[in-house]
Scaffold this active site. Structure first.
Site, PDB file in Angstrom:
ATOM      1  N   CYS A  86     -18.618   4.583   4.473  1.00 12.88           N
ATOM      2  CA  CYS A  86     -19.079   5.103   5.770  1.00 12.88           C
ATOM      3  C   CYS A  86     -20.601   5.275   5.794  1.00 12.88           C
ATOM      4  O   CYS A  86     -21.173   6.003   4.976  1.00 12.88           O
ATOM      5  CB  CYS A  86     -18.389   6.440   6.055  1.00 12.88           C
ATOM      6  SG  CYS A  86     -19.124   7.403   7.383  1.00 12.88           S
ATOM      7  N   CYS A 103     -14.690  -2.919  10.039  1.00  5.95           N
ATOM      8  CA  CYS A 103     -15.174  -4.000  10.902  1.00  5.95           C
ATOM      9  C   CYS A 103     -15.241  -5.316  10.135  1.00  5.95           C
ATOM     10  O   CYS A 103     -14.862  -6.382  10.654  1.00  5.95           O
ATOM     11  CB  CYS A 103     -16.551  -3.652  11.465  1.00  5.95           C
ATOM     12  SG  CYS A 103     -16.623  -2.093  12.388  1.00  5.95           S
TER      13      CYS A 103
END
Length: 516
Positions: free
Chosen positions: A50, A428
């Site tokens: 992240c 993603c």
């Protein structure tokens, strides 16, 4: 050779020569018994991939070092400790929560800078409300750089004090509380019966505003909480101005003063409290420690101009340009040379629209008045952050930037599937080949576009709620103001099945038209 360090019953590994982290690393196996041993614990639930977590990590580490011996800070890797993260409802990263003696107390909604975390958690480490025994105690407490809530009561057995302490326990994460149990100590402030006072920070006091706001009703927890929240919020419904005071009100008959002032000092630590409002901010070399007079010189001019427009629902603030330089460059395209010694001004609306005042801030405030007049007349062009338009865009997945969103995604004749992504997002990257495969299967369909947009480098348009990555929406032809959030599976078949249901025309898949 690895060295093992035992600290507070926690076994952690450290590489030879590596500095020991001040942040405890907890796992499914030890979370409960470690948390139970600590009176106050701030836990960061994160994922290694992240980007926001990586950005927070050094600030969190510095805060842990500064808070050592006062408050403990810990982290939990949710990719390898799913049980603990699931138990506490962690759905995004990073998620911060406060625990007291092993029990979840509240979500952490404070600032993410090291100093902000330290200040916020130090408040959480002390009592819910401080007993103020002398006049000197009260003066010192009320002179803090943050607004202060002080209750004056007739004695320790006062029912009002019990209600006050109950409210302090519920709101201590957000505000500073102190209480007095000898009413004569309140005479200096005009208190001769039980009351609660909100003290404005000394640096923000001016001839335009009252320094103290009084709650004189019988103290009950619900009423006191409403009073504090109303007065700690910027309520800009209307404004009543006199030479001595300038207060905010909800209607012409009900006055509500804001404890931080008509024009609060915006900092990294309190900026979250001003979210969700239409906010004008003047940025300049603001420093209340070294130059309080100069700092208030420009603030007074903002207040003077703002008083003419306060009934229009706009909140005003001042801030130190250096503190927000990264944000200004990122969100408004303003460089370090913009503005010079004069303030430069931005507006960010609650809907996410952004505006900048390009005219030089004049000392008579007339340029700010013109900027506000144009804003309320709808004559300003919003600032939109956008990557450069791609020179070519012939791939199966069309690249969208903010400046081409209207042309591509809002094309009234096309159905558009749009992915909002972040370059650093692991999910993603995992989705990319499948998303490309969907686009390739639909490459022969003239009525549908499969697209993607970097939501970090481009402003996300109004109507699209992007809180995490990837976020995918479908904008149907003829209904561009009603985009649909895609929440299904992430396999190729899932996308195709979704489009078969939602497309306004039959799909053309690999040269074969699908009937609806």
């Amino acid at each position: 050779m690895r060295i093992f360090i035992l600290a507070l019953g926690l076994l952690t590994a450290a590489e030879p020569g590596a500095a020991r982290s001040a942040v405890l690393e907890l796992t499914d196996a030890d979370f409960d018994y470690m948390a139970a041993e600590l009176e106050t614990l701030l836990v960061k639930f994160y994922a290694p991939w992240c980007g926001h977590c990586k950005k927070l990590a050094p600030e969190f580490e510095t805060a842990a070092t500064k808070l050592k011996g006062t408050v403990s800070l810990a982290k939990v890797d949710c990719t390898s400790n799913a049980q603990t993260c699931g138990r506490f409802g962690v759905t995004g990263y990073p998620t911060l929560k406060i625990f007291r003696s092993g029990e979840e107390s509240s979500s952490y909604d404070g600032p993410r800078s090291s100093d902000g975390i330290v200040n916020y958690m130090r408040k959480n480490a002390g009592p819910n409300s401080y007993l103020l025994k002398t006049q000197e105690n009260i003066d010192s407490f009320a002179s803090n750089s943050d607004a202060s809530v002080v209750g004056f009561f007739a004695g320790t057995d006062s029912s009002g004090l019990s209600e006050f302490l109950r409210a302090a326990a519920l709101m201590r994460d957000q505000y500073r509380f102190g209480h007095v149990t000898e009413l004569e100590l309140g005479l200096k402030y005009g208190v001769d019966a039980e009351a609660v006072l909100l003290f404005r920070p000394p640096r923000l006091r001016s001839k335009f505003e009252e320094d103290v706001v009084r709650f004189g009703e019988p103290v009950t927890t619900p009423a006191l909480r409403r009073f504090i929240r109303d007065n700690m919020s910027v309520l800009m419904s209307c404004l009543s101005v006199t030479f001595k005071s300038l207060c905010l009100c909800q209607n012409n008959s009900q006055m509500t003063c804001y404890s931080f002032g008509l024009c609060p000092h915006l900092t990294k630590e309190n900026k979250d409290k001003l979210k969700g409002r239409d906010l004008l901010t003047a940025y300049y070399d603001l420093d209340y420690t070294r130059n309080p007079k100069g700092s208030n010189y420009w603030r007074n001019r903002v207040m003077k101009a703002g008083s003419q427009f306060a009934s229009r629902g706009l909140t005003f603030a001042v801030a130190n340009q250096r503190d927000f330089q990264d944000e200004l460059e990122e969100d408004f395209g303003l460089g370090t040379s913009d503005g010079g010694e004069l303030p430069f001004v931005t507006i960010r609306t609650r809907l996410g629209q952004k505006y900048t005042m390009r005219e030089e801030f004049t000392r008579d405030g007339k340029s700010l008045e013109r900027f506000l007049t144009d804003f309320f007349a709808g004559q300003l062009k919003p600032y939109v952050k956008s990557e450069a338009i791609p020179a070519t865009n012939k791939g199966p997945v069309k690249v969208v930037v903010a400046d081409t969103f209207e042309e591509i995604v809002n094309d009234p004749e096309k159905d558009v599937l749009i992915e909002f992504y972040a370059p650093w997002c692991g999910h993603c990257k995992k989705l990319e080949p499948k998303y490309t495969a969907v686009a390739e299967q639909l490459s022969g369909d003239p009525n549908i576009v499969v697209a993607k947009m970097d939501a970090v480098a481009n402003d996300v348009p109004q109507g699209y709620d992007v809180q995490g990555f990837p976020t995918i929406y479908f904008a149907p032809a003829g209904k561009k103001k009603e985009p649909k959030h895609f929440v299904g599976g992430r396999e190729v078949k899932d996308f195709i099945d979704f489009l078969k249901r939602e497309a306004t025309r039959p799909l053309v898949l690999s040269g074969v038209r699908e009937e609806l």
